[in-house]
Scaffold this active site. Structure first.
Site, PDB file in Angstrom:
ATOM      1  N   VAL A  11      31.233  26.096 -54.239  1.00  0.00           N
ATOM      2  CA  VAL A  11      29.898  25.494 -54.290  1.00  0.00           C
ATOM      3  C   VAL A  11      29.813  24.423 -55.374  1.00  0.00           C
ATOM      4  O   VAL A  11      29.336  23.311 -55.133  1.00  0.00           O
ATOM      5  CB  VAL A  11      28.820  26.583 -54.513  1.00  0.00           C
ATOM      6  N   ASP A  30      34.535  24.160 -65.834  1.00  0.00           N
ATOM      7  CA  ASP A  30      34.974  25.498 -65.430  1.00  0.00           C
ATOM      8  C   ASP A  30      35.793  26.070 -66.572  1.00  0.00           C
ATOM      9  O   ASP A  30      36.480  25.349 -67.286  1.00  0.00           O
ATOM     10  CB  ASP A  30      35.811  25.452 -64.139  1.00  0.00           C
ATOM     11  N   GLU A 151      21.890  27.483 -52.688  1.00  0.00           N
ATOM     12  CA  GLU A 151      22.722  26.605 -51.866  1.00  0.00           C
ATOM     13  C   GLU A 151      22.962  27.253 -50.494  1.00  0.00           C
ATOM     14  O   GLU A 151      23.238  28.434 -50.400  1.00  0.00           O
ATOM     15  CB  GLU A 151      24.058  26.350 -52.587  1.00  0.00           C
ATOM     16  N   GLU A 155      31.211  26.963 -45.992  1.00  0.00           N
ATOM     17  CA  GLU A 155      32.582  26.521 -46.199  1.00  0.00           C
ATOM     18  C   GLU A 155      33.121  25.996 -44.871  1.00  0.00           C
ATOM     19  O   GLU A 155      32.769  26.478 -43.810  1.00  0.00           O
ATOM     20  CB  GLU A 155      33.449  27.690 -46.697  1.00  0.00           C
ATOM     21  N   ASN A 211      20.519  34.824 -45.432  1.00  0.00           N
ATOM     22  CA  ASN A 211      21.826  35.417 -45.151  1.00  0.00           C
ATOM     23  C   ASN A 211      21.693  36.756 -44.425  1.00  0.00           C
ATOM     24  O   ASN A 211      22.467  37.062 -43.521  1.00  0.00           O
ATOM     25  CB  ASN A 211      22.626  35.585 -46.446  1.00  0.00           C
ATOM     26  N   PHE A 252      24.723  31.515 -34.217  1.00  0.00           N
ATOM     27  CA  PHE A 252      25.013  32.860 -34.743  1.00  0.00           C
ATOM     28  C   PHE A 252      24.872  33.949 -33.689  1.00  0.00           C
ATOM     29  O   PHE A 252      24.483  35.074 -33.987  1.00  0.00           O
ATOM     30  CB  PHE A 252      24.164  33.164 -35.996  1.00  0.00           C
ATOM     31  N   LEU A 253      25.157  33.574 -32.450  1.00  0.00           N
ATOM     32  CA  LEU A 253      25.170  34.562 -31.374  1.00  0.00           C
ATOM     33  C   LEU A 253      26.563  34.629 -30.737  1.00  0.00           C
ATOM     34  O   LEU A 253      26.681  34.802 -29.533  1.00  0.00           O
ATOM     35  CB  LEU A 253      24.113  34.216 -30.327  1.00  0.00           C
ATOM     36  N   CYS A 263      30.097  35.454 -48.727  1.00  0.00           N
ATOM     37  CA  CYS A 263      28.647  35.567 -48.959  1.00  0.00           C
ATOM     38  C   CYS A 263      27.987  36.739 -48.237  1.00  0.00           C
ATOM     39  O   CYS A 263      27.373  37.583 -48.885  1.00  0.00           O
ATOM     40  CB  CYS A 263      27.957  34.268 -48.554  1.00  0.00           C
TER      41      CYS A 263
HETATM   42  P1  NAD Z   1      33.881  30.575 -56.810  1.00  0.00           P
HETATM   43  O1  NAD Z   1      34.408  31.882 -57.241  1.00  0.00           O
HETATM   44  O2  NAD Z   1      34.657  29.722 -55.852  1.00  0.00           O
HETATM   45  O3  NAD Z   1      33.585  29.664 -58.097  1.00  0.00           O
HETATM   46  C1  NAD Z   1      32.978  30.133 -59.254  1.00  0.00           C
HETATM   47  C2  NAD Z   1      33.611  29.392 -60.445  1.00  0.00           C
HETATM   48  O4  NAD Z   1      32.863  29.671 -61.621  1.00  0.00           O
HETATM   49  C3  NAD Z   1      35.049  29.821 -60.746  1.00  0.00           C
HETATM   50  O5  NAD Z   1      35.893  28.680 -60.702  1.00  0.00           O
HETATM   51  C4  NAD Z   1      34.961  30.416 -62.159  1.00  0.00           C
HETATM   52  O6  NAD Z   1      36.124  30.163 -62.922  1.00  0.00           O
HETATM   53  C5  NAD Z   1      33.758  29.697 -62.719  1.00  0.00           C
HETATM   54  N1  NAD Z   1      33.094  30.355 -63.860  1.00  0.00           N
HETATM   55  C6  NAD Z   1      32.700  31.640 -63.979  1.00  0.00           C
HETATM   56  N2  NAD Z   1      32.096  31.830 -65.170  1.00  0.00           N
HETATM   57  C7  NAD Z   1      32.074  30.637 -65.804  1.00  0.00           C
HETATM   58  C8  NAD Z   1      31.568  30.194 -67.069  1.00  0.00           C
HETATM   59  N3  NAD Z   1      30.938  31.018 -67.919  1.00  0.00           N
HETATM   60  N4  NAD Z   1      31.722  28.890 -67.384  1.00  0.00           N
HETATM   61  C9  NAD Z   1      32.353  28.052 -66.544  1.00  0.00           C
HETATM   62  N5  NAD Z   1      32.842  28.410 -65.334  1.00  0.00           N
HETATM   63  C10 NAD Z   1      32.708  29.691 -64.978  1.00  0.00           C
HETATM   64  O7  NAD Z   1      32.437  30.890 -56.209  1.00  0.00           O
HETATM   65  P2  NAD Z   1      31.634  30.087 -55.058  1.00  0.00           P
HETATM   66  O8  NAD Z   1      32.101  30.492 -53.720  1.00  0.00           O
HETATM   67  O9  NAD Z   1      31.594  28.635 -55.405  1.00  0.00           O
HETATM   68  O10 NAD Z   1      30.180  30.709 -55.246  1.00  0.00           O
HETATM   69  C11 NAD Z   1      29.366  30.403 -56.366  1.00  0.00           C
HETATM   70  C12 NAD Z   1      27.958  30.903 -56.092  1.00  0.00           C
HETATM   71  O11 NAD Z   1      27.401  30.196 -54.977  1.00  0.00           O
HETATM   72  C13 NAD Z   1      27.874  32.388 -55.718  1.00  0.00           C
HETATM   73  O12 NAD Z   1      26.692  32.916 -56.250  1.00  0.00           O
HETATM   74  C14 NAD Z   1      27.798  32.356 -54.208  1.00  0.00           C
HETATM   75  O13 NAD Z   1      27.139  33.493 -53.699  1.00  0.00           O
HETATM   76  C15 NAD Z   1      26.982  31.111 -53.965  1.00  0.00           C
HETATM   77  N6  NAD Z   1      27.200  30.484 -52.659  1.00  0.00           N
HETATM   78  C16 NAD Z   1      28.465  30.383 -52.151  1.00  0.00           C
HETATM   79  C17 NAD Z   1      28.663  29.750 -50.913  1.00  0.00           C
HETATM   80  C18 NAD Z   1      30.042  29.640 -50.330  1.00  0.00           C
HETATM   81  O14 NAD Z   1      30.147  29.290 -49.145  1.00  0.00           O
HETATM   82  N7  NAD Z   1      31.102  29.894 -51.074  1.00  0.00           N
HETATM   83  C19 NAD Z   1      27.560  29.222 -50.210  1.00  0.00           C
HETATM   84  C20 NAD Z   1      26.295  29.327 -50.765  1.00  0.00           C
HETATM   85  C21 NAD Z   1      26.131  29.961 -51.997  1.00  0.00           C
END
Ligand code: NAD
Length: 438
Positions: A11, A30, A151, A155, A211, A252-253, A263
């Site tokens: 994200v 990060d 968000e 993906e 979701n 989604f069907l 997620c």
């Molecule tokens: P991810 O695990 O791919 O990325 C999270 C990143 O945060 C990692 O790279 C980690 O190293 C970093 N991180 C953690 N703690 C940190 C800190 N204190 N300082 C700096 N960096 C730090 O996760 P994601 O899939 O991108 O999901 C992130 C959020 O978005 C989640 O809450 C998820 O539910 C939500 N979300 C994800 C999607 C999806 O399709 N992946 C879609 C919508 C919402």
């Protein structure tokens, strides 16, 4: 606008690159130094179509950079986004907010001037209040507004989704924050992106409700598929027949092996836990989670049935490991419990995935022989199981496949092929919720 994006995962990286592409100046932060070093070398740590070009262009034009050092970019930012992970907490299924809270503390210490702190991570209702409390406790002098902006990108289609969203939900009642958020998303106005302003807690709830609703839709059609199999109906026609009704909608069907991914499983669980804590249990969602959990092993039994009742000492070829096509994300992929079940039942498993094998090795090492392509995977197999509908699995050379296999048995958990064409090609073919071709 200056943006600091904290958390550069699926994200954070996509959102950061898209905001830069809108013309804002973005620093992605990060704490994972390997990820940041890779990005600084121009390597994209995840598989997401189009992301490499988007990142490269915006880095070249000086609007996007990467660092492990949080304080500088936060101090300079108009808006700081929290996009860190919120996985299921071990033991109780609540969302693990430790990364969000840690992030809030680090951000608080670095704030300078009026700043909007935006939670983009999916977080339970009330988390914005806690983030604000942490910031005010750490820095009573900070001039800050805490906003929820969940968000909705998917993906595999993340850039398109971010740039052409159905809606942008912004949870705030602060006028200055509203102005900053409006300016950040302004470039989308040409595409008439609907901004929906709500109270902060309502925005947090919208994400989980969306979701949970989508997971319910998938699970509903999956159970109908089971009924179709018993009574000789065709679930794809049922889905089309109900989906053409605007009140229902056709998305989604698609019946399949049960939802998975980074997620839906964790978010449905976290919502259930929140609801139970507030004595307003969401029984429909509770049932959805239970039904979906059981489905993965039921799919293994389906494969056993296609092989006459047992997979013991049989070789199963699995095509597709990621939870959906066009991603390398293996988090909670249905392939994991499915392959584990094959192992429990005494089968040998060969597998191929176009992008997910690196990540899959973490979950499936020792359980699977990884192969270089679909035909190599099919070599000597007693059954071939299509688990993820990657485009390259949609037009396989059926003769070549059949020659490679020990027995021509295909179990298609995504309904990619037609029963009649598979029968003509000489396969014993089973799919989801469709009558076998007679
Ligand atoms: P991810 O695990 O791919 O990325 C999270 C990143 O945060 C990692 O790279 C980690 O190293 C970093 N991180 C953690 N703690 C940190 C800190 N204190 N300082 C700096 N960096 C730090 O996760 P994601 O899939 O991108 O999901 C992130 C959020 O978005 C989640 O809450 C998820 O539910 C939500 N979300 C994800 C999607 C999806 O399709 N992946 C879609 C919508 C919402």
């Amino acid at each position: 606008m200056r943006v600091a994006m904290i958390g550069t995962g699926y994200v954070g990286l996509v959102s950061g690159a898209c905001f830069a592409d809108f013309g804002h100046t973005v620093t992605c932060v990060d704490r994972d130094a390997r990820k940041i070093e890779a990005l600084q070398r121009g390597e994209i740590p995840i598989y997401e179509p189009g992301l490499d070009r988007l990142v490269e262009t915006n880095v070249r034009e000086g609007r996007l950079d990467f660092t492990t050092e949080l304080p500088g970019p936060v101090a300079a930012a108009d808006a700081v986004f929290i996009a860190v992970g919120t996985p299921s907490r071990r033991g109780d299924g609540h969302a693990d907010l430790s990364y969000v809270h840690a992030c809030a503390r680090e951000i608080a210490a670095a704030l300078a001037g009026f700043t909007v702190v935006v939670t983009k991570s999916t977080v339970p209702v009330g988390t914005g209040d806690e983030v604000e409390r942490i910031i005010r406790e750490t820095r009573p002098d900070a001039d800050v507004a805490v906003v929820s902006n969940p968000e909705f990108l998917r993906e595999g289609a993340a850039i398109r989704d971010f740039k052409h969203p159905d809606r942008i939900v912004i949870g705030t009642t602060d006028e200055r924050a509203r102005a900053v958020m409006t300016e950040l998303y302004r470039p989308l106005y040409l595409n008439q992106a609907p901004l929906l302003f709500t109270a902060r807690g309502t925005a947090e709830l919208i994400k989980y409700a969306a979701n949970a609703f989508l997971a319910t839709k998938i699970t509903f059609i999956n159970e109908l598929a089971d009924l179709c199999e018993k009574v000789g109906g065709d679930v794809q026609e049922v889905a089309r027949g109900i989906g053409l009704d605007n009140r229902i909608g056709s998305k989604f069907l698609h019946a399949g092996p049960g939802y998975g991914g980074s997620c839906f499983p964790k978010d449905t669980l976290a919502l259930i836990k929140t609801a139970q804590d507030h004595e307003a249990p969401l029984r429909i969602v509770e049932t959805v989670v239970a039904v979906n959990d059981q489905r993965k092993r039921a799919m293994a039994r389906k494969v056993a049935a296609a092989l006459g009742g047992s997979v013991r000492d049989k070789t199963i070829a699995v095509l597709g490991l990621t939870f959906k096509p066009n991603t390398d994300d293996m988090r909670d992929a249905p392939s994991i419990p499915l392959i584990t079940a094959f192992g429990d039942m005494g089968a040998r498993v060969r597998a191929y995935d176009p992008a997910g094998m690196e990540q899959a090795k973490r979950d499936l090492d020792g359980l699977v022989t990884f192969c270089g392509n679909a035909y190599e995977c099919a070599e000597g197999a007693d059954a071939l199981v299509i688990v993820t509908e990657w485009e390259q699995f949609r037009a396989l050379d059926l003769d070549r496949l059949k020659q490679a296999m020990r027995q021509p048995v295909v179990v298609d958990l995504r309904n990619v092929y037609r029963p009649d064409e598979m029968a003509r090609a000489g396969f014993t073919y089973a799919s989801i919720g469709r009558p076998a071709f007679a």
